[in-house]
Design a protein around this motif. Structure first.
Motif, PDB file in Angstrom:
ATOM      1  N   MET A 181      42.270  85.643  38.935  1.00 26.89           N
ATOM      2  CA  MET A 181      42.250  85.359  40.404  1.00 26.89           C
ATOM      3  C   MET A 181      42.877  83.915  40.829  1.00 26.89           C
ATOM      4  SD  MET A 181      39.032  85.408  43.137  1.00 26.89           S
ATOM      5  CE  MET A 181      38.276  86.708  41.890  1.00 26.89           C
ATOM      6  N   ASN A 182      43.892  83.978  41.625  1.00 26.67           N
ATOM      7  CA  ASN A 182      44.211  82.566  41.875  1.00 26.67           C
ATOM      8  C   ASN A 182      44.495  82.484  43.342  1.00 26.67           C
ATOM      9  OD1 ASN A 182      45.548  80.081  42.202  1.00 26.67           O
ATOM     10  ND2 ASN A 182      47.696  80.936  41.135  1.00 26.67           N
ATOM     11  N   ARG A 183      43.842  81.783  43.965  1.00 23.27           N
ATOM     12  CA  ARG A 183      43.925  81.691  45.876  1.00 23.27           C
ATOM     13  C   ARG A 183      44.665  80.569  45.946  1.00 23.27           C
ATOM     14  NH1 ARG A 183      38.417  82.599  44.424  1.00 23.27           N
ATOM     15  NH2 ARG A 183      37.425  84.161  45.499  1.00 23.27           N
ATOM     16  N   GLY A 184      44.778  79.471  44.768  1.00 30.00           N
ATOM     17  CA  GLY A 184      45.926  78.410  45.087  1.00 30.00           C
ATOM     18  C   GLY A 184      45.646  77.523  46.231  1.00 30.00           C
ATOM     19  N   ALA A 185      45.435  76.533  45.812  1.00 27.32           N
ATOM     20  CA  ALA A 185      45.328  75.199  47.003  1.00 27.32           C
ATOM     21  C   ALA A 185      46.802  74.893  47.667  1.00 27.32           C
ATOM     22  CB  ALA A 185      44.862  73.949  46.365  1.00 27.32           C
ATOM     23  N   PRO A 186      46.915  74.515  49.097  1.00 27.31           N
ATOM     24  CA  PRO A 186      47.882  74.402  49.554  1.00 27.31           C
ATOM     25  C   PRO A 186      49.009  73.665  49.041  1.00 27.31           C
ATOM     26  CG  PRO A 186      46.084  74.058  51.164  1.00 27.31           C
ATOM     27  CD  PRO A 186      45.522  74.080  49.896  1.00 27.31           C
ATOM     28  N   ASP A 187      48.472  72.485  48.177  1.00 31.21           N
ATOM     29  CA  ASP A 187      49.659  71.695  47.576  1.00 31.21           C
ATOM     30  C   ASP A 187      49.823  72.175  46.053  1.00 31.21           C
ATOM     31  OD1 ASP A 187      47.101  71.141  46.219  1.00 31.21           O
ATOM     32  OD2 ASP A 187      47.251  68.993  46.629  1.00 31.21           O
ATOM     33  N   GLY A 188      49.402  73.513  45.766  1.00 29.77           N
ATOM     34  CA  GLY A 188      49.464  73.889  44.357  1.00 29.77           C
ATOM     35  C   GLY A 188      48.564  73.615  43.122  1.00 29.77           C
ATOM     36  N   ALA A 189      47.849  72.442  43.669  1.00 33.20           N
ATOM     37  CA  ALA A 189      46.855  71.990  42.650  1.00 33.20           C
ATOM     38  C   ALA A 189      45.564  72.982  42.632  1.00 33.20           C
ATOM     39  CB  ALA A 189      46.210  70.726  42.905  1.00 33.20           C
ATOM     40  N   LYS A 190      45.226  73.270  41.363  1.00 32.71           N
ATOM     41  CA  LYS A 190      44.041  74.107  41.172  1.00 32.71           C
ATOM     42  C   LYS A 190      42.733  73.289  41.519  1.00 32.71           C
ATOM     43  CE  LYS A 190      46.571  77.519  38.974  1.00 32.71           C
ATOM     44  NZ  LYS A 190      46.617  78.675  39.761  1.00 32.71           N
ATOM     45  N   ARG A 191      41.722  74.014  41.899  1.00 32.73           N
ATOM     46  CA  ARG A 191      40.477  73.581  42.362  1.00 32.73           C
ATOM     47  C   ARG A 191      39.671  73.963  41.373  1.00 32.73           C
ATOM     48  NH1 ARG A 191      42.398  75.451  47.332  1.00 32.73           N
ATOM     49  NH2 ARG A 191      41.234  77.445  47.123  1.00 32.73           N
ATOM     50  N   ILE A 192      38.913  73.018  40.358  1.00 38.75           N
ATOM     51  CA  ILE A 192      38.014  73.225  39.536  1.00 38.75           C
ATOM     52  C   ILE A 192      36.760  72.764  39.651  1.00 38.75           C
ATOM     53  CG2 ILE A 192      37.685  72.798  37.048  1.00 38.75           C
ATOM     54  CD1 ILE A 192      40.674  72.456  36.718  1.00 38.75           C
ATOM     55  N   LEU A 193      35.641  73.486  39.574  1.00 44.32           N
ATOM     56  CA  LEU A 193      34.474  73.295  39.897  1.00 44.32           C
ATOM     57  C   LEU A 193      33.500  73.034  38.699  1.00 44.32           C
ATOM     58  CD1 LEU A 193      31.699  72.693  41.643  1.00 44.32           C
ATOM     59  CD2 LEU A 193      31.529  75.624  41.613  1.00 44.32           C
ATOM     60  N   VAL A 194      33.079  71.942  38.497  1.00 50.21           N
ATOM     61  CA  VAL A 194      32.277  71.328  37.297  1.00 50.21           C
ATOM     62  C   VAL A 194      30.949  71.329  37.530  1.00 50.21           C
ATOM     63  CG1 VAL A 194      31.901  69.778  35.335  1.00 50.21           C
ATOM     64  CG2 VAL A 194      34.176  70.617  36.132  1.00 50.21           C
ATOM     65  N   THR A 195      29.768  72.158  36.680  1.00 55.37           N
ATOM     66  CA  THR A 195      28.575  71.691  36.912  1.00 55.37           C
ATOM     67  C   THR A 195      28.042  71.637  35.355  1.00 55.37           C
ATOM     68  OG1 THR A 195      26.565  72.553  38.101  1.00 55.37           O
ATOM     69  CG2 THR A 195      27.932  74.355  36.816  1.00 55.37           C
ATOM     70  N   ASN A 196      26.554  71.616  35.290  1.00 57.53           N
ATOM     71  CA  ASN A 196      25.898  71.598  33.992  1.00 57.53           C
ATOM     72  C   ASN A 196      24.220  71.824  34.090  1.00 57.53           C
ATOM     73  OD1 ASN A 196      25.002  69.130  34.830  1.00 57.53           O
ATOM     74  ND2 ASN A 196      25.300  68.079  33.259  1.00 57.53           N
ATOM     75  N   ASP A 197      23.798  71.912  33.136  1.00 60.56           N
ATOM     76  CA  ASP A 197      22.168  71.757  33.530  1.00 60.56           C
ATOM     77  C   ASP A 197      21.515  70.582  32.739  1.00 60.56           C
ATOM     78  OD1 ASP A 197      21.866  72.173  30.632  1.00 60.56           O
ATOM     79  OD2 ASP A 197      20.904  74.097  30.841  1.00 60.56           O
ATOM     80  N   ASP A 198      22.203  69.607  32.352  1.00 63.47           N
ATOM     81  CA  ASP A 198      21.747  68.529  31.597  1.00 63.47           C
ATOM     82  C   ASP A 198      21.729  67.369  32.690  1.00 63.47           C
ATOM     83  OD1 ASP A 198      21.423  69.617  28.892  1.00 63.47           O
ATOM     84  OD2 ASP A 198      23.398  68.854  28.582  1.00 63.47           O
ATOM     85  N   GLY A 199      22.162  67.540  33.965  1.00 64.29           N
ATOM     86  CA  GLY A 199      22.133  66.393  34.882  1.00 64.29           C
ATOM     87  C   GLY A 199      23.398  65.849  35.149  1.00 64.29           C
ATOM     88  N   ILE A 200      23.731  65.427  36.486  1.00 64.16           N
ATOM     89  CA  ILE A 200      24.988  64.892  36.692  1.00 64.16           C
ATOM     90  C   ILE A 200      25.304  63.551  35.979  1.00 64.16           C
ATOM     91  CG2 ILE A 200      24.176  63.449  38.536  1.00 64.16           C
ATOM     92  CD1 ILE A 200      26.533  64.749  40.264  1.00 64.16           C
ATOM     93  N   ASP A 201      24.269  62.920  35.380  1.00 64.99           N
ATOM     94  CA  ASP A 201      24.557  61.615  34.719  1.00 64.99           C
ATOM     95  C   ASP A 201      24.799  61.966  33.121  1.00 64.99           C
ATOM     96  OD1 ASP A 201      24.554  59.998  36.816  1.00 64.99           O
ATOM     97  OD2 ASP A 201      22.237  59.932  37.059  1.00 64.99           O
ATOM     98  N   ALA A 202      24.684  63.278  32.787  1.00 63.35           N
ATOM     99  CA  ALA A 202      24.814  63.398  31.161  1.00 63.35           C
ATOM    100  C   ALA A 202      25.964  63.069  30.662  1.00 63.35           C
ATOM    101  CB  ALA A 202      24.693  64.771  31.028  1.00 63.35           C
ATOM    102  N   PRO A 203      26.328  62.855  29.405  1.00 66.81           N
ATOM    103  CA  PRO A 203      27.627  62.286  29.154  1.00 66.81           C
ATOM    104  C   PRO A 203      28.625  63.653  28.791  1.00 66.81           C
ATOM    105  CG  PRO A 203      25.849  61.996  27.433  1.00 66.81           C
ATOM    106  CD  PRO A 203      25.158  62.275  28.597  1.00 66.81           C
ATOM    107  N   GLY A 204      27.856  64.674  28.497  1.00 68.35           N
ATOM    108  CA  GLY A 204      28.924  66.023  28.354  1.00 68.35           C
ATOM    109  C   GLY A 204      29.515  66.156  29.656  1.00 68.35           C
ATOM    110  N   ILE A 205      29.294  66.062  30.770  1.00 67.74           N
ATOM    111  CA  ILE A 205      30.029  66.538  32.026  1.00 67.74           C
ATOM    112  C   ILE A 205      31.001  65.377  32.369  1.00 67.74           C
ATOM    113  CG2 ILE A 205      28.404  65.315  33.737  1.00 67.74           C
ATOM    114  CD1 ILE A 205      28.513  67.831  35.390  1.00 67.74           C
ATOM    115  N   ALA A 206      30.588  64.221  31.638  1.00 64.50           N
ATOM    116  CA  ALA A 206      31.734  63.006  32.045  1.00 64.50           C
ATOM    117  C   ALA A 206      32.997  63.419  31.389  1.00 64.50           C
ATOM    118  CB  ALA A 206      31.212  61.715  31.755  1.00 64.50           C
TER     119      ALA A 206
END
Ligand code: MN
Length: 258
Positions: A1-26
């Motif tokens: 599925m590719n809805r495509g942003a207007p400028d063509g850039a892909k929109r990527i959502l990042v989450t985790n379960d270790d918390g927003i300050d965890a090194p893995g998400i960075a």
């Protein structure tokens, strides 16, 4: 599925379960920012073992750390749900990535994992998704190796998409991986899963302890791949129906007792 942003850039959502300050998400965000516009929506504290819990009996608070970076007082599932419907600018994301978790999510453990649940929620909301976790022998995982694994897989997922209702569960072993194997979800046996102690008042209390797990020896299983020092890529699906049992159950005498 590719809805495509207007400028063509892909929109990527990042989450985790270790918390927003965890090194893995960075580490994950650092590599994925080369593939598209990354929005982070992650729990404000650790939620490992949260599974697919959704918070709907209290309001959720969102704290905007910076542009496209949100900390939420909820579970990974809450974060993906809020972000897909509300937070990602320009519409739903083209990809959801959950991780990089501190420690594996293999076999039966995927059912407890908040990391895997983040990808499951993306899948249920019709966004191609993957979960990525990094094992370690001692100390901390090497998140840079896992991030490079994620970058390659995310490029492929953005290009090819995934079968509807499916997502990828990725586990990266410590050290330099020998390669990448496509695997099945394995199983494992717990021998001593509860530890009992006594508090100062003499009352017993308990720890759910994940130690002493014995990996099943399944040649094509995820445990075996990481034991052999390969990256494990397991396609999972949200539909838990066991299809072979449909025919067997239909031959049962299924009656509502009067
Ligand atoms: Mn975790």
């Amino acid at each position: 599925m590719n809805r495509g942003a207007p400028d063509g850039a892909k929109r990527i959502l990042v989450t985790n379960d270790d918390g927003i300050d965890a090194p893995g998400i960075a580490a994950l965000c650092a590599v994925l920012s080369r593939l598209g516009d990354v929005t982070v929506a992650a729990p404000d504290r650790e939620h490992s073992g949260a599974s697919h819990a959704l918070t709907f009996r209290r309001p959720l608070r969102v704290r905007k750390h910076s542009e496209r970076r949100y900390a939420i007082d909820g579970t990974p599932t809450d974060c993906v749900h809020l972000a897909v419907f509300q937070l990602v600018a320009g519409g739903p994301p083209d990809l959801v990535v959950s991780g990089i978790n501190r420690g594996y999510n293999l076999g039966d453990d995927v059912t407890y994992s908040g990391t895997v649940a983040g990808a499951l929620e993306g899948t249920l909301l019709r966004v191609p998704s993957l979960a990525i976790s990094a094992g370690f022998d001692a100390g901390e995982p090497d998140y840079d190796v896992a991030a490079r694994v994620a970058a390659g897989l995310c490029t492929e997922v953005l290009r090819r998409g995934l079968a509807p209702g499916t997502f990828l569960n990725v586990n990266v072993p410590p050290g330099r991986p020998c390669g990448i194997r496509v695997t099945r979800q394995g199983s494992r046996t717990y021998r001593a899963a509860v530890v009992e102690r006594t508090d100062p008042k003499g009352e017993p209390y308990y720890w759910i302890a994940a130690a002493d797990a014995v990996p099943a020896d399944e040649a094509d299983g995820d445990h075996v791949a990481v034991r052999d020092r390969y990256v494990s890529v397991t396609p999972l699906h949200a539909d838990l129906t066991h299809v072979p049992s449909l025919a067997a159950l239909s031959s049962w005498n299924l009656e509502i007792v009067p």
